[in-house]
Design an enzyme around this catalytic site. Sequence first.
Site, PDB file in Angstrom:
ATOM      1  CB  SER A 138      70.008 -12.219 -39.145  1.00  0.00           C
ATOM      2  OG  SER A 138      69.002 -13.113 -39.603  1.00  0.00           O
ATOM      3  CE1 TYR A 151      71.806 -16.461 -35.974  1.00  0.00           C
ATOM      4  CE2 TYR A 151      69.755 -15.528 -36.782  1.00  0.00           C
ATOM      5  CZ  TYR A 151      71.083 -15.864 -36.983  1.00  0.00           C
ATOM      6  OH  TYR A 151      71.690 -15.588 -38.185  1.00  0.00           O
TER       7      TYR A 151
END
Length: 256
Positions: A138, A151
């Site tokens: 990401s 995350y």
Amino acid sequence: MLKNKTALVTGSTSGIGLGIAKALARQGANIVLNGFGDAEGPQAEIAALGVQVAYHGADMSKPSEIEAMMASAAERFGRVDILVNNAGIQHVAKVEDFPVERWDAIIAINLSSAFHATRLALPAMKAANWGRIINVASVHGLVGSAEKSAYVAAKHGVVGLTKVTALENATTGVTCNAICPGWVLTPLVQKQVDAKAAALGLSNEEATKLLLGEKEPSMQFTTPDELGELAVFLCSPAGANVRGVAWNMDGGWAAQ
Ligand code: NAD
């Protein structure tokens, strides 16, 4: 281009994983799908592209189920040539409020599962002297955002795992790279749009604009199809010496 190759894409019943699976299938790769929810629809979509498709419902937080999935893929297709580590979840809260159980789940699904699938895929790839490992990290593997501690930690970990896997195999035909999307409108992000709309009393459209405007200069979502084409490039002959890269497709997010 990928005829007679087999690609296993984790978390591919939805969103980015399904987009990547379809792009690889369009190049002729047989596909092993994984993920929760409806698997029949995605299987039919892949089969319609004229390749073989299998599904394994392994829970990517459980190493024993990952082992069973990798064994079943090898049994069905001989070996996994392309591994796309994509399964992932999100939870948003400040560090001091972050539920411990959510932290553990995010680290297990977003980071440790990539380690397990990679360690299990590598021996056959090395024996064949050809393999592609693509980790869907990401932009949060490159920069941080508030309230996403687990995350961001997991995705930075994925970028680190990518570099080490690439280096350990640098003299072989096995490459490992990461793809780093910015915002992609999948169920994972729609939940964040919904939360913003509810918290601020906004319409879906207003909340979407706000979400994009906070981070993504292009004001546009990246699409699963675009990410799929990047995966195809990494699997192509031209991608043979791309090693250990974390390639963002983020509308300029990390350029700021
Ligand atoms: P999604 O929710 O549409 O898809 C997630 C997939 O993972 C689904 O198939 C789901 O069933 C599967 N999954 C979840 N938990 C699982 C588990 N325990 N075991 C097996 N499968 C499981 O989400 P998405 O947006 O397509 O996300 C895919 C990946 O892309 C994730 O790693 C995510 O972090 C990453 N990503 C997404 C965005 C975005 O904006 N959507 C941006 C950057 C990175």
